[in-house]
Design a protein around this motif. Sequence first.
Motif, PDB file in Angstrom:
ATOM      1  N   LEU A  16       4.843 -10.348  -1.105  1.00 25.46           N
ATOM      2  CA  LEU A  16       3.655  -9.517  -1.289  1.00 25.46           C
ATOM      3  C   LEU A  16       3.010  -9.197   0.060  1.00 25.46           C
ATOM      4  N   PHE A  17       2.886 -10.192   0.916  1.00 24.77           N
ATOM      5  CA  PHE A  17       2.325  -9.973   2.251  1.00 24.77           C
ATOM      6  C   PHE A  17       3.191  -9.004   3.047  1.00 24.77           C
ATOM      7  N   VAL A  20       2.581  -5.448   1.775  1.00 23.80           N
ATOM      8  CA  VAL A  20       1.299  -4.922   2.233  1.00 23.80           C
ATOM      9  C   VAL A  20       1.377  -4.543   3.709  1.00 23.80           C
ATOM     10  N   ALA A  21       2.008  -5.409   4.524  1.00 29.31           N
ATOM     11  CA  ALA A  21       2.145  -5.106   5.948  1.00 29.31           C
ATOM     12  C   ALA A  21       3.012  -3.864   6.157  1.00 29.31           C
ATOM     13  N   TRP A  23       3.454  -1.399   4.002  1.00 27.49           N
ATOM     14  CA  TRP A  23       2.651  -0.286   3.512  1.00 27.49           C
ATOM     15  C   TRP A  23       1.645   0.142   4.575  1.00 27.49           C
ATOM     16  N   TRP A  24       0.976  -0.828   5.201  1.00 28.65           N
ATOM     17  CA  TRP A  24       0.001  -0.526   6.252  1.00 28.65           C
ATOM     18  C   TRP A  24       0.680   0.160   7.441  1.00 28.65           C
ATOM     19  N   SER A  27       1.552   3.678   6.653  1.00 27.17           N
ATOM     20  CA  SER A  27       0.369   4.541   6.574  1.00 27.17           C
ATOM     21  C   SER A  27      -0.181   4.881   7.964  1.00 27.17           C
ATOM     22  N   LEU A  34      -2.421   6.883  -0.988  1.00 25.95           N
ATOM     23  CA  LEU A  34      -2.285   5.587  -1.653  1.00 25.95           C
ATOM     24  C   LEU A  34      -3.008   5.620  -2.985  1.00 25.95           C
ATOM     25  N   VAL A  37      -7.121   1.136  -5.643  1.00 24.98           N
ATOM     26  CA  VAL A  37      -6.956  -0.308  -5.469  1.00 24.98           C
ATOM     27  C   VAL A  37      -6.799  -1.001  -6.819  1.00 24.98           C
ATOM     28  N   ILE A  40      -3.238  -1.250  -7.812  1.00 24.69           N
ATOM     29  CA  ILE A  40      -2.498  -2.231  -6.996  1.00 24.69           C
ATOM     30  C   ILE A  40      -2.749  -3.641  -7.527  1.00 24.69           C
ATOM     31  N   GLY A  44      -0.033  -6.141  -9.231  1.00 21.27           N
ATOM     32  CA  GLY A  44       0.183  -7.500  -8.719  1.00 21.27           C
ATOM     33  C   GLY A  44       0.035  -8.552  -9.799  1.00 21.27           C
TER      34      GLY A  44
END
Length: 109
Positions: A16-17, A20-21, A23-24, A27, A34, A37, A40, A44
């Motif tokens: 998951l981390f 997210v990293a 995805w960031w 972006s 996106l 929230v 998302i 999850g």
Amino acid sequence: MKPHRMDGVSLSFGLLFLLVALWWALSQVFTLQLPAVGWIVAGGLIFFGVAGLLGAIRSGRREVPAPIPAAATVEPPPGDLPPEVHASIVRELLDDPSEKFTREHPGEH
């Protein structure tokens, strides 16, 4: 390093981390639209719920092997020494070496 059992929770949070990293990072390079929230968080929670169900189902399938009875055997002490000899060995081990030296060599300090 000693190998250990895989921990599903740690693996899930690690993935998951990583997502997210990633995805960031994407972006920052591209302009991405996106989703909200809330979606998302819902995704999850659904993911962790499914992972928990699969883990619970999988853990219920393990078969515990039947215990094997152990046979106890008593062996005589090696050499079959009499108790007096054992006692003298223990006394010798417990004696202070400096006292033994002064008894054997009086006047040599």
